[in-house]
Design a protein around this motif. Structure first.
Motif, PDB file in Angstrom:
ATOM      1  N   ARG A 113      -2.631  -6.404   8.642  1.00  0.00           N
ATOM      2  CA  ARG A 113      -3.947  -6.818   9.105  1.00  0.00           C
ATOM      3  C   ARG A 113      -4.842  -7.150   7.793  1.00  0.00           C
ATOM      4  NH1 ARG A 113      -6.692  -2.528  11.641  1.00  0.00           N
ATOM      5  NH2 ARG A 113      -7.111  -2.050   9.335  1.00  0.00           N
ATOM      6  N   ASP A 114      -4.761  -5.987   6.940  1.00  0.00           N
ATOM      7  CA  ASP A 114      -5.369  -6.300   5.541  1.00  0.00           C
ATOM      8  C   ASP A 114      -4.933  -7.237   4.522  1.00  0.00           C
ATOM      9  OD1 ASP A 114      -6.947  -4.105   6.072  1.00  0.00           O
ATOM     10  OD2 ASP A 114      -5.825  -2.396   5.370  1.00  0.00           O
ATOM     11  N   SER A 159      -6.083 -10.528   5.824  1.00  0.00           N
ATOM     12  CA  SER A 159      -7.499 -10.656   5.212  1.00  0.00           C
ATOM     13  C   SER A 159      -7.756 -11.043   3.901  1.00  0.00           C
ATOM     14  CB  SER A 159      -8.335  -9.382   5.669  1.00  0.00           C
ATOM     15  OG  SER A 159      -9.769  -9.523   5.171  1.00  0.00           O
ATOM     16  N   TYR A 160      -6.633 -10.432   3.241  1.00  0.00           N
ATOM     17  CA  TYR A 160      -6.590 -10.675   1.640  1.00  0.00           C
ATOM     18  C   TYR A 160      -6.282 -11.956   1.353  1.00  0.00           C
ATOM     19  CZ  TYR A 160      -5.070 -10.448  -3.419  1.00  0.00           C
ATOM     20  OH  TYR A 160      -4.887 -10.605  -4.523  1.00  0.00           O
ATOM     21  N   ARG A 186       0.655  -1.213   0.017  1.00  0.00           N
ATOM     22  CA  ARG A 186      -0.064  -0.269   0.071  1.00  0.00           C
ATOM     23  C   ARG A 186       0.842   1.516   0.145  1.00  0.00           C
ATOM     24  NH1 ARG A 186      -3.060  -2.904  -1.660  1.00  0.00           N
ATOM     25  NH2 ARG A 186      -5.241  -3.509  -1.172  1.00  0.00           N
TER      26      ARG A 186
END
Length: 660
Positions: free
Chosen positions: A522-523, A526-527, A511
């Motif tokens: 965290r993302d 999740s991905y 990102r």
């Protein structure tokens, strides 16, 4: 030797006629210098020859080098000192025995000595090759020195600046108003014009033209005839506070390997990414990296080291070689030899042995405090024990040291990372929970510059070879180029694992820069869960162990995402520093945790990956230091520049290296 015995000689003259007894420069040296006691001169010239010599008084040895004076050699003295050092390192025990026998005859301690017993040919076997190798080193160095002196030296930059800017200085604006001195505004304009003129001159010099943009008319025929095209005016860039677009990025991309419509992106050779000799073994569908095997130095390596040592000693100090024959070796054998006889060992008996043992471990790169504690443990094991004979003492002490080190290095938890990953994935697959399969997460932490990203990629290659899909999370949002570095690794690993009609085995989740690393991790997890990835490798920014704000941020990432493994990446080159780094990382992660019961109750380090392992030979003390601090195992060691340069560490190999 001073007694008249020639132990070894080498002549490079075309014939031996020049070295008959009447004209030999060495014989002239003996007759005119040594017999007369003029040994302090250290230099002698005779019949066109220059002669240098050096003495080893305690063994009655004389080393002589003679060369034609017309050659004007620059290295004979250094070569003589290196030659003497190397010869003494190799043959000191034999020479000591031989000279002792001769001196016993002189003292009438024995009636005579049979010199034929001493086989000089066998004793000096292989010396010719070592002499040639040593001489070749000095001749090559002299050749390079001659070439560097003959090579024309470049002009100083300041002189070039003065020469190239003369015409600019002649045309400086020197306008003076009729009413008096220039005003401040006029002076500022003149300075600006001067700077512009100087910049123009520098650009012209780099471009191969003189005169800058004012050197000719913009649309003249001469310019058109020479260049074949009209000059384009430079368009000023517009900078504002709006968000940058992909078009803006493409316009500002001046790299030579940028992708274009007509050429594909750069692809490296696969042979440069993997080393066939370093590939692990695949058995029953499981790819295992190689074990690190401690291999003692070969005889050739030891000889090369002796030659290097002799050269360095000759360059630093040509004197003090006489002590070579008298100094003892710093091996464990000399440590054990301090204990003799049959007795019950006491603190007084063990003190000198343990002190020498501590020095030995510190020389192996073990941290000082840990070396002391290891030796204390060995002392407690041996104190009060009855042993007898040198071999019994040696075996007891070495066994005690080996047992102590083995106990420290033996992991308290499983080191089978692949088994741990598959256990979690299989349990999640059979679970009836609606949460779905959660990927296995590994976080890599460490100080700056130890090789976290590179060795993360090596671990990724190992996982891909075992059929696992990997997502790499770029959570180093601070260091410039960190994301781009991982992007290159992902591209290379994708090439190595490319399969037709299959999902990619490795992807990068990023990102950009300046974002919250904990949120990105965290993302990414999740991905990975939604996209069917098996493992998430989280790359974090390097930070010093004493930087509290950054350590708090790292603890936040760990406590928020609760990865399955937190791996500390450290260097094999550091000793005491490794202990400080690892202990403070472990303590900070526990103290700054926001969950699991508060400060001091959080997650610590779960394992280590030690990089640059191939640079330390047998000085593997960092492994002992790191394991002693946390009690956690070393999962891998990095030992090269390709994706296959990853090794597993076996306890017995480390013990063997530490005791070597």
């Amino acid at each position: 030797m001073t007694g008249g015995i020639v132990l070894w000689s080498r002549s490079f003259t075309p014939t031996d006629d020049q070295f008959i007894a009447s004209t030999s420069p060495v014989n002239s040296l003996i007759r005119d210098v040594l017999i007369e006691g003029r040994t302090a001169e250290n230099h002698y010239e005779k019949d066109g020859y220059s002669i240098k010599w050096s003495l080893v008084n305690n063994l009655d040895l004389i080393f002589v080098v003679a060369y034609q004076r017309i050659l004007q050699l620059t290295y004979p003295e250094e070569f003589l000192n290196a030659l003497k050092t190397l010869f003494m390192e190799l043959f000191s025990p034999f020479l000591t025995t031989f000279v002792g026998s001769l001196r016993a005859v002189q003292r009438s301690a024995v009636p005579t000595v049979d010199i034929s017993v001493f086989n000089f040919r066998q004793a000096f076997l292989g010396w010719d090759a070592k002499f040639d190798k040593l001489l070749a080193v000095f001749e090559e160095r002299a050749r390079k020195d001659r070439n560097s002196r003959l090579r024309p030296q470049p002009k100083p930059f300041a002189a070039i600046e003065r020469e190239s800017s003369t015409d600019s200085l002649d045309t400086l604006p020197t306008q003076v108003s009729d009413s008096g001195p220039n005003s401040a505004e006029e002076i500022a304009r003149n300075v600006a014009a001067f700077k512009t003129r100087m910049r123009g001159g520098a650009i012209s010099r780099r471009g191969g033209k003189k005169g800058g943009k004012h050197s000719g008319t913009a649309g003249s025929d001469s310019d058109t005839a020479v260049s074949g095209r009209r000059k384009t005016e430079k368009v000023a860039r517009t900078w504002n506070d709006s968000a940058i677009t992909e078009q803006d990025m493409a316009a500002l991309d001046f790299s030579t390997d940028r992708p274009s419509d007509t050429e594909s992106t750069f692809k490296p050779e696969l042979g440069s990414l993997i080393d066939e000799t370093s590939l692990g073994t695949k058995k029953d569908g499981i790819y295992e990296v190689k074990d690190w095997d401690f291999v003692s130095k070969s005889e050739d390596d030891e000889q090369d080291n002796l030659i290097s040592k002799a050269i360095n000693k000759s360059l630093s100090n040509g004197n003090g070689v006489n002590e070579v024959a008298q100094q003892s070796t710093s091996t464990l054998g000399s440590i054990f030899a301090r204990l003799t006889g049959s007795k019950i060992l006491t603190d007084q008996d063990l003190k000198p042995v343990l002190s020498a043992m501590k020095e030995h471990l510190m020389n192996k790169n073990v941290a000082k405090d840990i070396a002391e504690q290891v030796c204390e443990g060995v002392g407690e094991t041996l104190k009060g024990k009855k042993i007898g004979g040198f071999r019994g003492i040696k075996a007891e002490v070495q066994a005690a040291l080996s047992t102590t080190i083995t106990r420290i290095l033996t992991p308290k938890t499983s080191t089978d990372l692949l088994l741990s990953i598959r256990t979690k994935l299989s349990s999640a697959a059979t679970s009836t929970s609606s949460a779905g399969r959660v990927p296995y997460a590994i976080t890599f932490v460490g100080v700056n510059g130890v090789g976290k990203s590179t060795n993360l990629s090596k671990v990724c290659f190992w996982l891909i070879q075992n059929g696992l899909r990997v997502l790499i999370a770029a959570c180093d949002t601070f260091r410039s180029g960190a994301v781009e570095q991982l992007r290159v690794h992902v591209r290379n690993l994708s090439m190595l694992s490319a399969k037709d009609n299959d999902s990619p085995m490795v992807e990068l989740y990023e990102r950009g820069y300046g974002k919250d690393a904990a949120a990105i991790a965290r993302d990414a997890i999740s991905y990975a869960k939604d996209s069917g990835f098996d493992v998430v490798l989280i790359d974090t920014a390097g930070r010093m162990q004493d930087n509290e704000p950054l350590m708090r941020a790292l603890a936040k990432l760990v406590s928020t995402n609760n990865p399955d493994k937190v791996i500390f990446v450290g260097e094999a080159l550091v000793g005491n520093e490794a202990v400080d780094q690892l202990s403070k990382f472990d303590r900070s992660l526990k103290d700054f945790s926001t969950i699991a019961g508060g400060p001091g109750k959080g997650r610590g380090i779960d394992g280590m990956l030690v990089t640059k392992w191939d640079t330390v030979d047998d000085k593997v003390g960092a492994a002992l230091s790191m394991t002693y601090v946390t009690g956690q195992p070393i999962l891998f060691v990095g030992c090269g520049q390709t994706y296959t340069d990853l090794r597993q560490l076996r306890v017995n190999n480390v013990v063997q290296a530490l005791l070597s």
